[in-house]
Design a protein around this motif. Structure first.
Motif, mmCIF file in Angstrom:
data_model
loop_
_atom_site.group_PDB
_atom_site.id
_atom_site.type_symbol
_atom_site.label_atom_id
_atom_site.label_comp_id
_atom_site.label_asym_id
_atom_site.label_seq_id
_atom_site.Cartn_x
_atom_site.Cartn_y
_atom_site.Cartn_z
ATOM 1 N N LEU A 90 0.827 -1.210 0.000
ATOM 2 C CA LEU A 90 0.000 0.000 0.000
ATOM 3 C C LEU A 90 0.861 1.260 0.000
ATOM 4 N N CYS A 91 1.887 1.274 0.863
ATOM 5 C CA CYS A 91 2.781 2.435 0.920
ATOM 6 C C CYS A 91 3.467 2.646 -0.423
ATOM 7 N N ASN A 92 3.951 1.554 -1.030
ATOM 8 C CA ASN A 92 4.599 1.662 -2.332
ATOM 9 C C ASN A 92 3.646 2.259 -3.360
ATOM 10 N N ALA A 93 2.425 1.692 -3.419
ATOM 11 C CA ALA A 93 1.453 2.142 -4.426
ATOM 12 C C ALA A 93 1.110 3.607 -4.205
ATOM 13 N N LEU A 94 0.854 3.968 -2.941
ATOM 14 C CA LEU A 94 0.494 5.348 -2.623
ATOM 15 C C LEU A 94 1.626 6.299 -2.985
ATOM 16 N N PHE A 95 2.846 5.969 -2.520
ATOM 17 C CA PHE A 95 3.952 6.898 -2.725
ATOM 18 C C PHE A 95 4.264 7.085 -4.202
ATOM 19 N N PHE A 96 4.359 5.981 -4.945
ATOM 20 C CA PHE A 96 4.730 6.140 -6.351
ATOM 21 C C PHE A 96 3.577 6.728 -7.163
ATOM 22 N N GLY A 97 2.340 6.519 -6.716
ATOM 23 C CA GLY A 97 1.218 7.185 -7.353
ATOM 24 C C GLY A 97 1.343 8.697 -7.208
ATOM 25 N N VAL A 98 1.596 9.160 -5.961
ATOM 26 C CA VAL A 98 1.738 10.597 -5.709
ATOM 27 C C VAL A 98 2.951 11.158 -6.453
ATOM 28 N N LEU A 99 4.070 10.426 -6.386
ATOM 29 C CA LEU A 99 5.282 10.882 -7.084
ATOM 30 C C LEU A 99 5.017 10.992 -8.581
ATOM 31 N N GLY A 100 4.220 10.059 -9.104
ATOM 32 C CA GLY A 100 3.885 10.091 -10.527
ATOM 33 C C GLY A 100 3.123 11.365 -10.891
ATOM 34 N N VAL A 101 2.115 11.709 -10.078
ATOM 35 C CA VAL A 101 1.326 12.915 -10.344
ATOM 36 C C VAL A 101 2.212 14.151 -10.262
ATOM 37 N N LEU A 102 3.035 14.219 -9.196
ATOM 38 C CA LEU A 102 3.900 15.396 -9.019
ATOM 39 C C LEU A 102 4.915 15.515 -10.144
ATOM 40 N N SER A 103 5.489 14.378 -10.571
ATOM 41 C CA SER A 103 6.506 14.473 -11.616
ATOM 42 C C SER A 103 5.854 14.783 -12.952
ATOM 43 N N ALA A 104 4.589 14.375 -13.129
ATOM 44 C CA ALA A 104 3.876 14.759 -14.357
ATOM 45 C C ALA A 104 3.714 16.279 -14.405
ATOM 46 N N GLN A 105 3.434 16.856 -13.218
ATOM 47 C CA GLN A 105 3.301 18.309 -13.146
ATOM 48 C C GLN A 105 4.640 18.995 -13.452
ATOM 49 N N MET A 106 5.731 18.435 -12.913
ATOM 50 C CA MET A 106 7.063 18.990 -13.176
ATOM 51 C C MET A 106 7.362 18.942 -14.664
ATOM 52 N N CYS A 107 7.047 17.797 -15.267
ATOM 53 C CA CYS A 107 7.310 17.593 -16.690
ATOM 54 C C CYS A 107 6.466 18.568 -17.531
ATOM 55 N N TRP A 108 5.217 18.757 -17.138
ATOM 56 C CA TRP A 108 4.310 19.665 -17.849
ATOM 57 C C TRP A 108 4.843 21.094 -17.794
ATOM 58 N N ASP A 109 5.386 21.497 -16.617
ATOM 59 C CA ASP A 109 5.985 22.828 -16.489
ATOM 60 C C ASP A 109 7.165 22.984 -17.441
ATOM 61 N N GLU A 110 7.994 21.951 -17.503
ATOM 62 C CA GLU A 110 9.173 22.027 -18.378
ATOM 63 C C GLU A 110 8.756 22.124 -19.844
ATOM 64 N N PHE A 111 7.638 21.456 -20.174
ATOM 65 C CA PHE A 111 7.117 21.500 -21.534
ATOM 66 C C PHE A 111 6.567 22.891 -21.845
ATOM 67 N N ARG A 112 5.767 23.433 -20.872
ATOM 68 C CA ARG A 112 5.137 24.734 -21.042
ATOM 69 C C ARG A 112 6.158 25.842 -21.218
ATOM 70 N N TYR A 113 7.200 25.830 -20.362
ATOM 71 C CA TYR A 113 8.190 26.908 -20.395
ATOM 72 C C TYR A 113 9.343 26.602 -21.335
ATOM 73 N N GLU A 114 9.216 25.532 -22.107
ATOM 74 C CA GLU A 114 10.204 25.140 -23.133
ATOM 75 C C GLU A 114 11.622 25.138 -22.592
ATOM 76 N N GLU A 115 11.798 24.521 -21.431
ATOM 77 C CA GLU A 115 13.150 24.438 -20.858
ATOM 78 C C GLU A 115 13.985 23.453 -21.663
#
Lengths: 153, 432
Positions: A90-115
């Motif tokens: 459960l901890c694994n699933a929860l943590f990597f699920g949250v990390l996945g959402v957060l890293s998707a947001q990070m990736c989206w920012d990098e895409f938006r600002y064309e870094e």
């Protein structure tokens, strides 16, 4: 290990390991013969290592081989061990699920600002996009482990 | 308050058997969120950023490469030939085979960088040989578990690579050079109790009657293994390759020896070897990545400063604090593996190190020696687990033997603590 127990991430990890080895060796040979170094491979190798980490970790989640304190985990009644396997999954699933959402947001920012990446100048999201993808894989492996634990394995 | 949550959550999850990396990640992320309740997305974007940044450091590539070196040399047939050569040189007699096991483990330590891989390679050859010579299996397992612990001190070393990545001012070559003398010292500190125990309990009485291999042919057989550390360490020293490249060259060399010369590795073994190395690397790298979240939380929430100030205020002084740290880490080392100990404790003790002006290289060697002792101190002892599994004994059965070896290596640790030049002389004279 039986061929049936080899996961797709296993093959990916083995291929990445071999690829990293060949890139590093090629670096030595090229430098020896031409006095040049192709430093840009460092950036590629670093990202391949990130993917290697995620692939290897996915296998370790599926097989419960991640480093943990075994003192309570592998002792006590079967019921308690079963419960702790569930807690871990459960901890694994929860943590990597949250990390996945957060890293998707990070990736989206990098895409938006064309870094762009520091060494080669490629779009940064080409690299970071693998993070949410593999977080999804790790989360799925953890849920699979949870299901197996519920089924009594 | 947030600091307490960080530690409590981490410790509870860890004790429940949640993978250590994930426990660090959850503790760190929860503390970051709680401290940033008024910030968009709770400041949690720092979580993937730190994770990504800590795993895309190029020098870290030496780690999976040296893991691969361990997996390959494990199966290359080199250990068996080194053992034969060592017996040919040292001769037969009570107490000689344990010495052979320790020396071969130290020598393999100059090729591979991880203790458990070393324990597997030496155990695979020595446990049966020592049983034939009349040594009890728990004794053999203890000796091999202890001997393999010298691996992380003797360069190359995965533990020292991890430390170098975390500690600015401690380069990999300097740490590798600094580990050599303490590593040899640790080996000697095991050889003496091993011989003494064998004599005192009359172990290995059958050994004198076993044949001694001829010197020259066994040297020729062992030459491939004997040359490997020369290639790896010499190549690094001469500036031919970086530590990462040295590992890649060692992999190529080990594959050549294993597949062409000794023919112990077949083509279809390659998938197993690379797969195994990928999984072990993934496990270690994941802890490194997730520990960076924990370290970020520690640093930004200013949790460490008050602890450091409190320790400084006790007036224990430099040596007193170090001894307390040794005692603490020995206890922690019985339950946690080496890499996790580094990742959790290095951010915590770095301010202390600066306050007392400890040399970062010397301090890294001390930490590594504590971790090395922990690797074969029951109950949670990674090396001892490997050697016990191979010898078919339980860890409890090794208790009467293994404590002597633990005490021996602790004395070596104290020597390096009291005389820092034992670690620092070599890197300084090599100019690192």
């Amino acid at each position: 290990m039986k061929p049936a127990n080899i996961l797709i991430e296993d093959r990916l990890g083995a291929v990445l390991m071999a690829l990293l080895l060949l890139i590093t060796l090629a670096n030595v040979i090229v430098r020896y013969f031409t006095d040049q170094s192709f430093a840009w491979t460092e950036e590629i190798s670093s990202v391949l290592m990130l993917v290697l980490c995620m692939a290897g970790s996915a296998c370790a989640i599926a097989r419960d081989t991640h480093i943990r304190v075994e003192y309570f985990f592998s002792a006590g009644s079967p019921e308690r061990q079963q419960r702790l396997v569930v807690v871990s999954a459960l901890c694994n699933a929860l943590f990597f699920g949250v990390l996945g959402v957060l890293s998707a947001q990070m990736c989206w920012d990098e895409f938006r600002y064309e870094e762009t990446s520091p060494a080669i100048g490629l779009p940064k999201w080409w690299y970071s996009v693998w993070l949410p993808v593999f977080c999804g894989v790790l989360c799925a492996r953890a849920l699979q482990r949870l299901q197996r634990a519920k089924a009594g394995a | 308050m947030t600091g307490a949550l960080l530690f409590v959550l981490f410790v509870v999850l860890m004790l429940a058997g949640v993978p250590i990396g994930v426990a660090l990640g959850i503790g760190g992320a929860a503390a970051i969120a709680l401290a940033n309740l008024d910030v968009p997305s709770f400041g949690l974007l720092a979580v993937p950023q730190n994770f990504y940044a800590s795993l895309t450091k190029y020098p870290l590539l030496a780690l999976p490469m040296f893991v691969l070196v361990g997996s390959i040399f494990d199966r290359s047939g080199i250990a068996q030939r080194l053992v034969n050569f060592a017996i040919a040189v040292l001769g037969r007699g009570p107490g000689m085979l344990p010495v052979v096991a320790i020396l071969v483990a130290m020598f393999l330590g100059g090729i591979s960088g991880s203790g458990p891989a070393n324990a597997a390679a030496v155990g695979g050859v020595m446990i049966a040989a020592m049983a034939r010579a009349g040594y009890p299996a728990p004794f053999s397992a203890s000796v091999i578990g202890g001997a393999a612990a010298t691996d992380i001190l003797i360069p190359p070393s995965i533990a020292l690579i991890v430390y170098s990545v975390m500690m600015p001012g401690a380069s990999v070559p300097a740490l590798f050079a600094a580990g050599l003398v303490p590593g040899v010292l640790a080996g000697l500190a095991l050889i003496i109790p091993a011989i003494w125990l064998s004599r005192r309990h009359g172990l290995g009485q059958l050994e004198s009657s076993l044949p001694r291999p001829p010197l020259w042919p066994s040297f020729v057989e062992a030459i491939w293994g004997l040359s490997a550390p020369v290639l790896i360490l010499g190549g690094m020293r001469l500036g031919w390759f970086t530590p990462t490249e040295a590992a890649a060259v060692a992999v190529a060399y080990g594959l050549f020896v294993g597949m062409v010369v000794h023919r112990t590795i077949r083509v279809r073994d390659l998938l197993t070897i690379f797969r195994e190395a990928a999984e072990i690397s993934g496990v270690i790298l994941m802890i490194i990545g997730l520990a960076s979240i924990f370290a970020y939380a520690l640093n930004t929430l200013s949790i460490i400063d008050p602890i450091t100030q409190a320790i400084l205020a006790t007036g224990l002084g430099s040596t007193g604090t170090l001894l307390c740290l040794v005692a603490l880490l020995l206890i922690v080392g019985m339950f946690l593996d080496g890499v996790s100990i580094f990742l959790i404790f290095v951010p915590l003790v770095a301010p202390l190190m600066r306050a007392f002006n400890w040399d970062p290289v010397w301090f890294g060697i001390l930490l590594t020696m504590m971790v090395a002792v922990g690797q074969f101190t029951p109950p949670m002892a990674v090396n001892l687990m490997v050697s016990c599994k191979m010898a078919g004994v339980s860890i409890e059965q090794t208790f009467p033997w293994v404590w002597w070896l633990v005490v021996g290596m602790l004395l070596a640790l104290l020597a390096v603590l009291v005389f820092p030049p034992l670690a620092l002389w070599l890197p300084q004279s090599l100019g690192y």
